[in-house]
Scaffold this motif. Sequence first.
Motif, PDB file in Angstrom:
ATOM      1  N   GLU A 282      65.642  38.881   9.672  1.00 53.45           N
ATOM      2  CA  GLU A 282      66.364  38.669   8.422  1.00 53.45           C
ATOM      3  C   GLU A 282      65.402  38.525   7.241  1.00 53.45           C
ATOM      4  O   GLU A 282      64.226  38.187   7.420  1.00 53.45           O
ATOM      5  CB  GLU A 282      67.234  37.411   8.531  1.00 53.45           C
ATOM      6  N   PRO A 283      65.877  38.794   6.022  1.00 55.48           N
ATOM      7  CA  PRO A 283      65.017  38.694   4.825  1.00 55.48           C
ATOM      8  C   PRO A 283      64.373  37.329   4.650  1.00 55.48           C
ATOM      9  O   PRO A 283      63.287  37.220   4.079  1.00 55.48           O
ATOM     10  CB  PRO A 283      65.982  39.006   3.682  1.00 55.48           C
ATOM     11  N   ASP A 284      65.030  36.255   5.117  1.00 52.91           N
ATOM     12  CA  ASP A 284      64.457  34.916   4.951  1.00 52.91           C
ATOM     13  C   ASP A 284      63.411  34.586   6.009  1.00 52.91           C
ATOM     14  O   ASP A 284      62.897  33.460   6.074  1.00 52.91           O
ATOM     15  CB  ASP A 284      65.559  33.853   4.968  1.00 52.91           C
ATOM     16  N   GLY A 285      63.079  35.556   6.874  1.00 50.67           N
ATOM     17  CA  GLY A 285      62.064  35.342   7.893  1.00 50.67           C
ATOM     18  C   GLY A 285      62.602  34.913   9.239  1.00 50.67           C
ATOM     19  O   GLY A 285      61.855  34.876  10.221  1.00 50.67           O
TER      20      GLY A 285
END
Length: 367
Positions: A282-285
Amino acid sequence: MQGLRFSKYKGKSQSTFDRLLEVFKELLLHSSGDVDEAIDWLRALDQEYELSTKDYTIDDFIEDLKKKGFLREEIDDGGGSGLAMTAKTERAIRHRALEQVFGKLKKSQTGNHQTKHAGPGDENSSDHRPYQFGDSLEQIDMPQSLKNAYANNGIDDLRMSQDDLVVNEQFYKAQLSTVLMIDISHSMILYGEDRITPAKRVALALAEFIKTRYPKDTLDIIVFGNDAWQIELEEVPYLKVGPYHTNTVAGLDLAMDLLRKKKNSNKQIFMITDGKPSCLHEPDGSYYKNSFGLDDYIVGKCYNRAAACRRAGIPITTFMIAQDPYLQQFVEHFTQANKGKAFYTGLNGLGDFIFQDYENNRKRRIN
């Protein structure tokens, strides 16, 4: 070990060293380059199948491997010593993989695949055509032109006219860039089946095939589990399956990034996998994972990437080493989104399928 068959050796066509070397190279691929483990397996096989002789033991074989440059002494982090493969052994394993997978092929001239378009290309062919205004002097086949002048005028009046001149026809030698994706998720060794070794063998064979038959083509190799990363050809024999899920999206993203950097227009992706996509980064890691069934969120992302590759003119050929009907259904939808191709194959036929598709894709993409 799946795919290996042994019996007592009765022939005399190979030396004991050469026979043992063939077995040892196969064991190194199965052991992911662990020399000590491969030697242990070799000793066990020798006890059962009498691979060595009284005059030439396994110990003699190991000493010869070191003398001939196949093995080297290596100091580990703890200060101990052990044996490791050399670059010579890595090349030998690639060559053996090529013979196993593509052994029925005859070698052809370098870069021998021609487009339909004649004209100023980058290599000569054996075909001739009459000289035309604008042809370079370097293209003129002088011996053949002199023969034409002699045939037309005779030796007593040997004059050369434009009608006598012929030139070597030239063809564009198209370049094809391939990215090979190898699934190294845990499912590649589940249920007692070794699926990673055939995948490694095909990667090595394909690389050696391209280098020797189409040296202008490029092959990049990536592996994907929770994430995806590029590896060098020399790392392939050492590949191991990890405690990973299957992040197909990460593999496709990296493959597309690599192909965007290629200047030629002919590009393709091969993907060897046996499991469903089960992970996203995911983009948030964080990681989104779901090992139960086909997750709509993950599958939707895969379909999006397949369509993006289609729009970029990059076909994906999926080699599914599984027979699960619901996984086949996913692959079918994935292939439809990309307008690519899919093969559902067991472990034995993987190499032939890869070869056929490489040749067919090459013809289709550059003609």
